[in-house]
Design a protein around this motif. Structure first.
Motif, mmCIF file in Angstrom:
data_model
loop_
_atom_site.group_PDB
_atom_site.id
_atom_site.type_symbol
_atom_site.label_atom_id
_atom_site.label_comp_id
_atom_site.label_asym_id
_atom_site.label_seq_id
_atom_site.Cartn_x
_atom_site.Cartn_y
_atom_site.Cartn_z
ATOM 1 N N ARG A 164 0.930 -1.073 -0.092
ATOM 2 C CA ARG A 164 -0.149 0.027 -0.025
ATOM 3 C C ARG A 164 0.777 1.328 0.007
ATOM 4 N NH1 ARG A 164 -1.543 -3.422 3.016
ATOM 5 N NH2 ARG A 164 -0.922 -2.733 5.107
ATOM 6 N N TRP A 174 -4.703 2.660 5.421
ATOM 7 C CA TRP A 174 -5.696 1.745 5.447
ATOM 8 C C TRP A 174 -5.263 0.269 5.396
ATOM 9 C CZ3 TRP A 174 -10.702 1.627 7.155
ATOM 10 C CH2 TRP A 174 -11.284 2.693 7.020
ATOM 11 N N TRP A 175 -5.664 -0.730 6.035
ATOM 12 C CA TRP A 175 -4.892 -1.952 6.231
ATOM 13 C C TRP A 175 -5.285 -2.899 4.925
ATOM 14 C CZ3 TRP A 175 -8.763 -0.539 10.102
ATOM 15 C CH2 TRP A 175 -9.866 -0.527 9.784
ATOM 16 N N HIS A 229 -6.588 -5.265 2.540
ATOM 17 C CA HIS A 229 -7.904 -5.821 2.122
ATOM 18 C C HIS A 229 -8.420 -7.003 2.099
ATOM 19 C CE1 HIS A 229 -6.496 -5.527 -1.771
ATOM 20 N NE2 HIS A 229 -7.517 -6.322 -2.208
ATOM 21 N N GLU A 240 -15.415 -3.944 5.412
ATOM 22 C CA GLU A 240 -14.035 -3.724 5.820
ATOM 23 C C GLU A 240 -13.014 -3.792 4.495
ATOM 24 O OE1 GLU A 240 -11.442 -4.991 9.612
ATOM 25 O OE2 GLU A 240 -13.113 -6.356 9.073
ATOM 26 N N TYR A 276 -13.954 -0.832 1.414
ATOM 27 C CA TYR A 276 -13.646 0.384 1.902
ATOM 28 C C TYR A 276 -12.099 0.420 1.690
ATOM 29 C CZ TYR A 276 -14.237 5.047 3.739
ATOM 30 O OH TYR A 276 -14.563 6.620 4.178
ATOM 31 N N ALA A 277 -11.342 -0.472 2.469
ATOM 32 C CA ALA A 277 -9.974 -0.073 2.698
ATOM 33 C C ALA A 277 -9.175 -0.289 1.160
ATOM 34 C CB ALA A 277 -9.522 -1.298 3.319
ATOM 35 N N SER A 334 -9.981 2.989 -1.014
ATOM 36 C CA SER A 334 -9.502 3.972 -0.181
ATOM 37 C C SER A 334 -8.068 4.122 -0.853
ATOM 38 C CB SER A 334 -9.530 4.239 1.181
ATOM 39 O OG SER A 334 -10.718 4.217 1.884
ATOM 40 N N GLU A 335 -7.502 3.014 -1.066
ATOM 41 C CA GLU A 335 -6.139 3.112 -1.593
ATOM 42 C C GLU A 335 -6.069 3.181 -3.102
ATOM 43 O OE1 GLU A 335 -2.012 1.618 -1.867
ATOM 44 O OE2 GLU A 335 -3.170 2.733 -0.285
#
Length: 296
Positions: free
Chosen positions: A86, A91-92, A94, A101, A104-105, A108-109
């Motif tokens: 990433r 964010w973690w 995915h 969870e 969205y992660a 967002s990336e």
């Protein structure tokens, strides 16, 4: 013009032509649909152009007949489930998560995060658009500072048919007037290059065979300006857009986008409302979205 070429067997080619870096999406068999491998390759190419003091201007292009048909939702190389290093946010990973969870992660990336960062590249970026510039293709063109379109180019964001309020980088009301943006989204119809020029979304429209020469000439002319002057001017205009609400608007609609995904996951076949690439293509061609069913 001198050139320093780097060969690549990946989804993005990088070539320097004097002061111009040419970044080319290279999945023409899939109309340059953007899988994660392409997204991260684009990121590396933009970093490379930013780091090269010889580069004054960047051109983003697509190999083949089309600029980009959007995000990869159905090719054999679709890789949305795979982990990547990433780069655009905190964010973690995915790939080992489920539901919102995970989605969205990831988005967002690779969608909102990447596009925002590319918009801030402190060198002018010109999109050379031919053929399809659809959905995720719009996001790539819109983060560029200038758009030069071939006469055969068309623009569309048909994802409302999925029950989703437009692509993740929701710049629609800033790149065109709000009522035009509503019509563009409500209908999902294609907007021609000429119409895009009329509403101020693209800078120039040229014959298809002149596209690359016209972009190269424009890039060369811009490259003659002082580097810092270009960087500060770009920042000034971007700041003005953000003061007009672009940055916060993107955040707001990104949340609505994911409400739609979650709703689809509950009531439809999947988070895309069952509208896979084949259904979307049939609809674009005026055929029923599913074989044997009437559209509705």
């Amino acid at each position: 013009m001198s050139a320093a070429r780097t060969a690549s067997s990946g989804p993005v080619r990088y070539e320097r032509q004097g002061p111009v870096a040419l970044v080319t999406m290279d999945r023409p068999d899939y109309r340059n649909a953007q899988n994660s491998a392409m997204t991260y390759a684009l990121d590396r190419a933009f970093y490379r152009a930013a780091d090269d003091d010889e580069v004054k201007v960047v051109v983003l292009a697509g190999a083949g007949k089309h600029f980009s048909a959007g995000h990869d939702i159905g090719t054999p190389e679709r890789d949305a489930h795979l982990p990547f290093d990433r780069k655009a946010g905190l964010w973690w990973d995915h790939s080992d998560k489920e539901g919102a969870e995970s989605r969205y992660a990831r988005e967002s990336e690779v969608y909102l995060g990447m596009c925002r960062r590319w918009r801030e590249l402190p060198k002018p970026v010109i999109a050379a658009v031919q053929g399809a510039c659809v959905a995720g293709g719009l996001m790539l063109a819109w983060v560029c500072d200038l758009i030069v379109a071939a006469e055969d180019a068309f623009f569309a964001d048909p994802v409302v048919r999925m029950g989703i309020p437009g692509v993740e980088y929701f710049a629609h009301p800033w790149v065109m007037p709000p009522r035009i943006a509503k019509e563009f989204l409500f209908t999902g119809d294609r907007m021609s290059a000429r119409r895009a020029y009329e509403v101020g979304m693209v800078n120039r429209v040229v014959p298809r065979e002149q596209l690359h020469d016209a972009v190269r000439e424009l890039a060369q002319r811009i490259s003659e300006m002082p580097r810092l002057g270009l960087a500060l001017t770009k920042r000034a205009v971007n700041q003005a857009e953000d003061l007009q609400g672009l940055h916060t608007g993107l955040d707001s609609v990104f949340g609505l986008h994911h409400v739609a995904h979650a709703h689809n996951a509950e009531v439809a076949r999947d988070s895309l409302g069952g509208m896979d690439i084949h259904a979307m293509r049939r609809h674009a061609e005026g055929r029923p979205p599913y074989p044997g069913k009437a559209s509705g």
